[in-house]
Design a protein around this motif. Structure first.
Motif, PDB file in Angstrom:
ATOM      1  N   THR A 133      17.269  -2.800  -9.575  1.00 40.73           N
ATOM      2  CA  THR A 133      18.320  -2.996 -10.919  1.00 40.73           C
ATOM      3  C   THR A 133      18.465  -2.096 -12.071  1.00 40.73           C
ATOM      4  OG1 THR A 133      16.545  -4.410 -11.823  1.00 40.73           O
ATOM      5  CG2 THR A 133      18.201  -5.462 -10.270  1.00 40.73           C
ATOM      6  N   GLY A 134      17.285  -1.496 -12.400  1.00 45.76           N
ATOM      7  CA  GLY A 134      17.221  -0.429 -13.559  1.00 45.76           C
ATOM      8  C   GLY A 134      16.946  -1.147 -14.810  1.00 45.76           C
ATOM      9  N   ILE A 135      16.750  -0.531 -15.815  1.00 45.49           N
ATOM     10  CA  ILE A 135      16.417  -1.094 -17.149  1.00 45.49           C
ATOM     11  C   ILE A 135      17.276  -0.639 -18.131  1.00 45.49           C
ATOM     12  CG2 ILE A 135      14.406  -1.207 -18.832  1.00 45.49           C
ATOM     13  CD1 ILE A 135      12.496  -0.712 -16.554  1.00 45.49           C
ATOM     14  N   ALA A 136      17.956  -1.487 -18.824  1.00 42.74           N
ATOM     15  CA  ALA A 136      18.865  -1.423 -19.898  1.00 42.74           C
ATOM     16  C   ALA A 136      18.198  -0.678 -21.073  1.00 42.74           C
ATOM     17  CB  ALA A 136      19.584  -2.457 -20.602  1.00 42.74           C
ATOM     18  N   ARG A 137      18.858   0.374 -21.610  1.00 45.65           N
ATOM     19  CA  ARG A 137      18.310   1.250 -22.794  1.00 45.65           C
ATOM     20  C   ARG A 137      17.934   0.286 -23.761  1.00 45.65           C
ATOM     21  NH1 ARG A 137      19.148   6.423 -24.151  1.00 45.65           N
ATOM     22  NH2 ARG A 137      20.641   6.533 -22.408  1.00 45.65           N
ATOM     23  N   GLU A 138      18.529  -0.789 -24.237  1.00 47.03           N
ATOM     24  CA  GLU A 138      18.018  -1.664 -25.371  1.00 47.03           C
ATOM     25  C   GLU A 138      16.352  -2.453 -24.894  1.00 47.03           C
ATOM     26  OE1 GLU A 138      21.208  -4.308 -23.217  1.00 47.03           O
ATOM     27  OE2 GLU A 138      20.882  -1.982 -23.906  1.00 47.03           O
ATOM     28  N   ARG A 185      12.222   6.604 -16.703  1.00 43.21           N
ATOM     29  CA  ARG A 185      13.649   6.812 -16.784  1.00 43.21           C
ATOM     30  C   ARG A 185      14.282   6.112 -16.063  1.00 43.21           C
ATOM     31  NH1 ARG A 185      13.950  12.886 -14.411  1.00 43.21           N
ATOM     32  NH2 ARG A 185      12.285  12.128 -13.214  1.00 43.21           N
ATOM     33  N   SER A 186      15.590   5.533 -16.385  1.00 41.69           N
ATOM     34  CA  SER A 186      15.992   4.427 -15.558  1.00 41.69           C
ATOM     35  C   SER A 186      17.510   4.466 -15.611  1.00 41.69           C
ATOM     36  CB  SER A 186      15.519   2.960 -15.880  1.00 41.69           C
ATOM     37  OG  SER A 186      16.108   1.926 -15.216  1.00 41.69           O
ATOM     38  N   ARG A 187      18.297   4.130 -14.801  1.00 37.64           N
ATOM     39  CA  ARG A 187      19.891   4.030 -14.866  1.00 37.64           C
ATOM     40  C   ARG A 187      20.225   2.673 -14.614  1.00 37.64           C
ATOM     41  NH1 ARG A 187      22.871   9.336 -12.951  1.00 37.64           N
ATOM     42  NH2 ARG A 187      21.526  11.028 -14.427  1.00 37.64           N
ATOM     43  N   PRO A 188      20.715   1.684 -15.365  1.00 37.65           N
ATOM     44  CA  PRO A 188      21.011   0.349 -14.765  1.00 37.65           C
ATOM     45  C   PRO A 188      21.891   0.514 -13.556  1.00 37.65           C
ATOM     46  CG  PRO A 188      21.363   0.527 -17.168  1.00 37.65           C
ATOM     47  CD  PRO A 188      20.994   1.925 -16.776  1.00 37.65           C
ATOM     48  N   GLY A 189      21.771  -0.479 -12.563  1.00 36.56           N
ATOM     49  CA  GLY A 189      22.365  -0.556 -11.340  1.00 36.56           C
ATOM     50  C   GLY A 189      21.714   0.702 -10.517  1.00 36.56           C
ATOM     51  N   GLN A 190      21.038   1.584 -10.648  1.00 40.51           N
ATOM     52  CA  GLN A 190      20.717   2.532  -9.934  1.00 40.51           C
ATOM     53  C   GLN A 190      19.116   2.793  -9.464  1.00 40.51           C
ATOM     54  OE1 GLN A 190      22.837   6.325 -10.531  1.00 40.51           O
ATOM     55  NE2 GLN A 190      24.504   5.266 -11.632  1.00 40.51           N
TER      56      GLN A 190
END
Length: 624
Positions: A387-392, A436-441
């Protein structure tokens, strides 16, 4: 002078203490001048024995001085015995002022009498002596300007007036000199007295601050000692609680696995699956909580050493290939021959927690583990397509109990302590963790470690390195090639808890293993002899492995019990040590003894798989 009138009222406690201290110093030091004055009086009487001076003019001042000195000596003896209380400040200060005022006046009367009959030369000598006396009084009592005024002013004033009465120019000049000297010296004495008093106040304030600081330090030290004692008690409580809470949970997991063959598939297997899932979640929660408690109690030591990532990669591969297959995920492992400087136990726990986190939050796709060289560093990376992790949320993801995707606090998602444990473990050594993360990716967690270069590469390793390729597994991992393995044999089981012993023996029996169980090594050997006597084990054959609890409630622990059994059946006997405690140094001791360390509660299928791998026996998923 005014202070004597108002006593000790209307001033601060600090000023009260300073004034009282200065008064005590005056009564401690000033009486020493009486001896010098007495010698001066004797010398003066010897000099004026032939002067045309009426007897009463020198007898009365002499008797007056002797009387004053007698009273002062008596008061000084009283002061040395009892001191000056704060309530007696006003009386003792007035006595001090009266002493110096009377003494100065009597010396002034002496000077008036002598100046009336002295010639010009002797007048000059008497003026010089008067000035020396006045300066001496001011010097001795410089810390108290009132005493300096009371001791010097009467003498100089009476002598100056007597010189002015003569009407001669020389006498008038001497009177002027005495007056200017008196005013100048009193002004200087005033400034010095004020500065000395301010310095004394400052010194006492500093002393009070030092005392307050010392008291604060003592309070902090006491509170720190209490906190350390409480911390040690907390650590001991968690160590005991971890064992006591893991035992029944371990029994439940074993019994739930042993119950499966006795439950009809249509009605009960779904419930058993849910129960085992719940037990697994509960086990994970306990493990995270006790990890946090052990790290916070500083019961985990970081011992950096040279370690090859290939051995760690094999252990993680054997575990997470199965986990990912069960979740329907693709498992990808990039082989590595890198060496790093790290604590292998801490590093394994960090990577295992990151991999568990990746599996938990990845519904489909790939979980990947790889190591990349970056200059003097090796970066171990855990990738997922979840699911990734949102920036906030990224700055809070390593906080205790924070879960970005579990607002409902579902127990199956854990307590949010997995990454908190990773943060604590990373702080034990030079192993920073980044994200490092991209939401949904998906996400990538990286652990940076100091890189080591081996002095030489073993020949076998050099030959096989080129043949290595990334390991990618999807679904259920491929079964190893069939080999003519011996059927399951006999397991030596040492456990002092009857419930755990019976549950473990039942599980092993259902999967084809025979057990020689006991609460002691001797009891396990006796059970093995009984199996041979019953014909259930060929006489002279050896047990396949030993499984022992660590805390046996005996004079020996599990490692010592395993050593005893290996002495009987050979050092090559595979051994597994089960523990529910956070014992410092146990992992290192187990590695040194070539014993597999397993933590309670333990999944039954993992125990069976490890036994099969260690003994070469085929796994039997279920026993009818």
């Amino acid at each position: 002078m005014n202070r004597a009138d108002r006593g000790m009222r209307g001033i601060s406690p600090m000023q009260t203490r300073v004034d009282l201290q200065m008064l005590q110093d005056a009564w401690r030091t000033t009486p020493h001048t009486i001896l010098g004055q007495a010698l001066s009086l004797m010398a003066l009487l010897w000099l004026i024995r032939g002067w045309p001076l009426p007897a009463w003019q020198w007898v009365l001042p002499t008797l007056g001085l002797l009387g004053v000195w007698g009273v002062v000596i008596a008061m000084t003896r009283h002061f040395r015995r009892f001191g000056i209380p704060a309530s007696g400040y006003q009386r003792w200060r007035r006595s001090l002022l009266g002493w110096h005022l009377s003494q100065g006046t009597l010396w002034g009367l002496f000077a008036v009498a002598l100046l009336g009959v002295a010639d010009n030369d002797w007048q000059l000598a008497l003026v010089a002596a008067s000035l020396v006396y006045a300066y001496t009084v001011m010097l001795v009592s410089v810390h108290d300007w009132g005493v300096a005024v009371a001791g010097s002013t009467p003498l100089l004033t009476l002598a100056g007036v007597r010189l002015l009465v003569d009407g001669q120019p020389s006498s008038s000049f001497l009177a002027l000199v005495m007056g200017v000297s008196m005013v100048t010296s009193l002004a200087v004495t005033r400034q010095i007295s004020r500065r000395l008093r301010e310095g004394t106040l400052l010194r006492n304030e500093n002393a009070d601050l030092v005392l307050q600081l010392r008291e604060e330090v003592n309070n902090v030290t006491r509170e720190k000692a209490r906190a350390e004692i409480a911390d040690r008690q907390k650590g001991e409580f968690f160590a005991s609680a971890s064992h006591d809470l893991r035992q029944p949970l371990h029994v439940l997991m074993l019994l739930s696995s042993a119950l499966r063959p006795h439950v009809p598939a249509a009605e009960g297997h779904g419930l058993l699956d849910r129960m085992q899932t719940a037990l697994g979640s509960l086990s994970t929660m306990f493990e995270r909580m006790f990890d946090v408690a052990r790290i916070d109690a500083q019961r985990i030591d970081y011992r950096a050493q040279a370690c090859a990532l290939s051995a760690l990669w094999r252990r993680l591969d054997s575990e997470f290939a199965v986990v990912c297959a069960h979740q329907g995920l693709q498992w990808q492992l990039d082989p590595t021959e890198a060496w790093v400087q790290a604590d292998p136990h801490v590093l394994e726990r960090i990577l295992r927690n990151l991999l568990n986190n990746a599996v938990r939050y990845t519904e489909r796709g790939t979980v990947r583990l790889r190591a990349r060289a970056r200059g003097p560093w090796i970066v171990c990376q855990v990738w997922d397509t979840g699911t990734g992790i949102a920036r906030e949320h990224r700055h809070r993801i390593f906080e205790d109990y924070f879960q970005a995707h579990n607002d409902g606090r579902r127990s199956s998602e854990g307590l949010g302590l997995g990454l908190a444990v990773v943060r604590r473990l990373s702080l034990l050594g030079p192993t920073p963790v980044s994200l490092r993360s991209r939401p949904g990716q998906g996400s990538c967690f990286s652990v940076r470690l100091p890189r080591l270069v081996p002095a030489a590469v073993p020949p076998q390793q050099a030959e096989t390195r080129a043949a290595r390729r990334p390991s990618t597994r999807a679904g259920k991992p491929a079964a190893p090639a069939a080999s003519p393995l011996a059927p399951p044999g006999v397991i030596l089981l040492i456990e002092d808890d009857p419930d755990v012993r019976e549950g473990t023996a039942m599980l092993l029996h259902q999967h084809g293993w025979r057990t020689a169980a006991g609460s002691t090594p001797d009891g396990a050997i006796a059970a093995l002899v009984a199996l041979q006597a019953e014909g259930r084990m060929p006489e002279g054959s050896m047990p396949s492995a030993v499984v022992s609890d660590h805390r046996l409630g005996l004079s020996i622990n599990g490692l010592q019990a395993i050593a005893q059994l290996r002495y009987e059946f050979g050092e090559a006997l595979p051994a597994f040590l089960l523990t529910g405690e956070a014992t410092p140094g146990l992992a290192g001791a187990a590695r040194a003894a070539q014993v597999h360390l397993l933590h309670k509660p333990l999944q039954a299928d993992r125990l069976l798989r490890l036994l099969a791998e260690a003994t070469g026996a085929p796994e039997r998923p279920d026993a009818a």
